[in-house]
Design a protein around this motif. Structure first.
Motif, PDB file in Angstrom:
ATOM      1  N   ALA A   1       0.832  -1.144   0.041  1.00 24.11           N
ATOM      2  CA  ALA A   1      -0.014   0.055  -0.228  1.00 24.11           C
ATOM      3  C   ALA A   1       0.815   1.049  -0.270  1.00 24.11           C
ATOM      4  CB  ALA A   1      -1.074  -0.048   1.139  1.00 24.11           C
ATOM      5  N   LEU A   2       1.899   1.186   0.935  1.00 28.78           N
ATOM      6  CA  LEU A   2       2.827   2.435   0.772  1.00 28.78           C
ATOM      7  C   LEU A   2       3.285   2.488  -0.374  1.00 28.78           C
ATOM      8  CD1 LEU A   2       4.294   2.059   4.136  1.00 28.78           C
ATOM      9  CD2 LEU A   2       2.831   3.695   3.733  1.00 28.78           C
ATOM     10  N   SER A   3       3.868   1.420  -1.153  1.00 29.36           N
ATOM     11  CA  SER A   3       4.563   1.616  -2.477  1.00 29.36           C
ATOM     12  C   SER A   3       3.679   2.310  -3.376  1.00 29.36           C
ATOM     13  CB  SER A   3       4.900   0.314  -2.674  1.00 29.36           C
ATOM     14  OG  SER A   3       5.988  -0.236  -1.973  1.00 29.36           O
ATOM     15  N   ILE A   4       2.345   1.772  -3.474  1.00 27.03           N
ATOM     16  CA  ILE A   4       1.404   2.308  -4.355  1.00 27.03           C
ATOM     17  C   ILE A   4       1.079   3.852  -4.119  1.00 27.03           C
ATOM     18  CG2 ILE A   4      -0.915   2.216  -5.066  1.00 27.03           C
ATOM     19  CD1 ILE A   4      -0.799  -0.879  -4.462  1.00 27.03           C
ATOM     20  N   VAL A   5       0.929   3.966  -2.932  1.00 27.39           N
ATOM     21  CA  VAL A   5       0.895   5.679  -2.690  1.00 27.39           C
ATOM     22  C   VAL A   5       1.897   6.221  -3.046  1.00 27.39           C
ATOM     23  CG1 VAL A   5       0.580   7.408  -0.691  1.00 27.39           C
ATOM     24  CG2 VAL A   5      -0.612   5.320  -0.791  1.00 27.39           C
ATOM     25  N   ASP A   6       3.404   5.856  -2.896  1.00 30.48           N
ATOM     26  CA  ASP A   6       4.514   6.517  -3.166  1.00 30.48           C
ATOM     27  C   ASP A   6       4.502   6.715  -4.900  1.00 30.48           C
ATOM     28  OD1 ASP A   6       6.930   8.084  -2.489  1.00 30.48           O
ATOM     29  OD2 ASP A   6       7.945   6.013  -3.227  1.00 30.48           O
ATOM     30  N   LEU A   7       4.182   5.520  -5.302  1.00 30.40           N
ATOM     31  CA  LEU A   7       4.357   5.658  -6.676  1.00 30.40           C
ATOM     32  C   LEU A   7       3.266   6.663  -7.490  1.00 30.40           C
ATOM     33  CD1 LEU A   7       4.947   4.225  -9.439  1.00 30.40           C
ATOM     34  CD2 LEU A   7       3.116   2.779  -9.369  1.00 30.40           C
ATOM     35  N   ILE A   8       2.268   6.618  -7.097  1.00 28.44           N
ATOM     36  CA  ILE A   8       1.088   7.762  -7.207  1.00 28.44           C
ATOM     37  C   ILE A   8       1.584   9.200  -7.126  1.00 28.44           C
ATOM     38  CG2 ILE A   8      -1.251   8.579  -6.678  1.00 28.44           C
ATOM     39  CD1 ILE A   8      -1.971   5.722  -6.280  1.00 28.44           C
ATOM     40  N   ARG A   9       2.171   9.351  -5.914  1.00 26.54           N
ATOM     41  CA  ARG A   9       2.890  10.745  -5.428  1.00 26.54           C
ATOM     42  C   ARG A   9       3.641  11.118  -6.714  1.00 26.54           C
ATOM     43  NH1 ARG A   9       3.443  10.246   0.890  1.00 26.54           N
ATOM     44  NH2 ARG A   9       1.311  10.493   1.254  1.00 26.54           N
ATOM     45  N   HIS A  10       4.589  10.240  -6.828  1.00 30.05           N
ATOM     46  CA  HIS A  10       5.696  10.498  -7.992  1.00 30.05           C
ATOM     47  C   HIS A  10       5.083  10.745  -9.309  1.00 30.05           C
ATOM     48  CE1 HIS A  10       8.324   9.419  -4.469  1.00 30.05           C
ATOM     49  NE2 HIS A  10       9.157  10.176  -5.149  1.00 30.05           N
ATOM     50  N   ARG A  11       4.092  10.148  -9.552  1.00 31.56           N
ATOM     51  CA  ARG A  11       3.402  10.179 -10.730  1.00 31.56           C
ATOM     52  C   ARG A  11       2.813  11.491 -11.084  1.00 31.56           C
ATOM     53  NH1 ARG A  11      -1.423   6.615 -12.691  1.00 31.56           N
ATOM     54  NH2 ARG A  11      -2.264   8.549 -11.371  1.00 31.56           N
ATOM     55  N   ASP A  12       2.137  12.013  -9.975  1.00 30.70           N
ATOM     56  CA  ASP A  12       1.462  13.213 -10.383  1.00 30.70           C
ATOM     57  C   ASP A  12       2.244  14.381  -9.955  1.00 30.70           C
ATOM     58  OD1 ASP A  12      -0.950  11.568 -10.392  1.00 30.70           O
ATOM     59  OD2 ASP A  12      -1.537  12.036  -8.588  1.00 30.70           O
TER      60      ASP A  12
END
Length: 121
Positions: free
Chosen positions: A108-119
């Protein structure tokens, strides 16, 4: 002691105490006929043991999950001393709950981090 640290220690200690009491106390005939239900109880109880750290300090899970698995093993080893039956599959179920929460949190934290960096920032 910081509020977050105090909260983690308090909630984890209370959960560990409740697990210990429930695992070592006599049954008094309440035992379920369904073995899968007992395994599910172990998955949920030991998964719950990891939740405070998983939510408030996920990087602690690197050293906390081996301690949780060892705790589950000690509980199973102590049960014959309290008139209960030790069961290897209960330890496996407890370990699965710990690993499930640990890896689920990291995912879950990796997905949140991925979304933050993508945006972007």
């Amino acid at each position: 002691m910081h509020r977050r640290l105090f909260t983690i220690v308090l909630l984890t200690s209370l959960t560990a105490a409740a697990i210990s009491f429930l695992a070592l106390a006599p049954h008094h005939g309440i035992q379920s006929r369904y073995r899968m239900l007992a395994h599910l109880e172990h998955v949920l109880a030991f998964g719950l043991l990891m939740v405070p750290a998983a939510l408030l300090r996920p990087h602690w899970l690197h050293w906390l999950w081996p301690m949780g698995i060892a705790f589950a093993g000690v509980i199973e080893l102590l049960q014959p001393q309290f008139g209960r039956r030790a069961d290897l599959m209960h330890w496996v179920s407890s370990s699965f709950g710990i690993v499930l929460i640990t890896f689920g949190t990291w995912l879950a934290l990796s997905i949140v981090d991925l979304i933050r960096h993508r945006d972007g920032p």
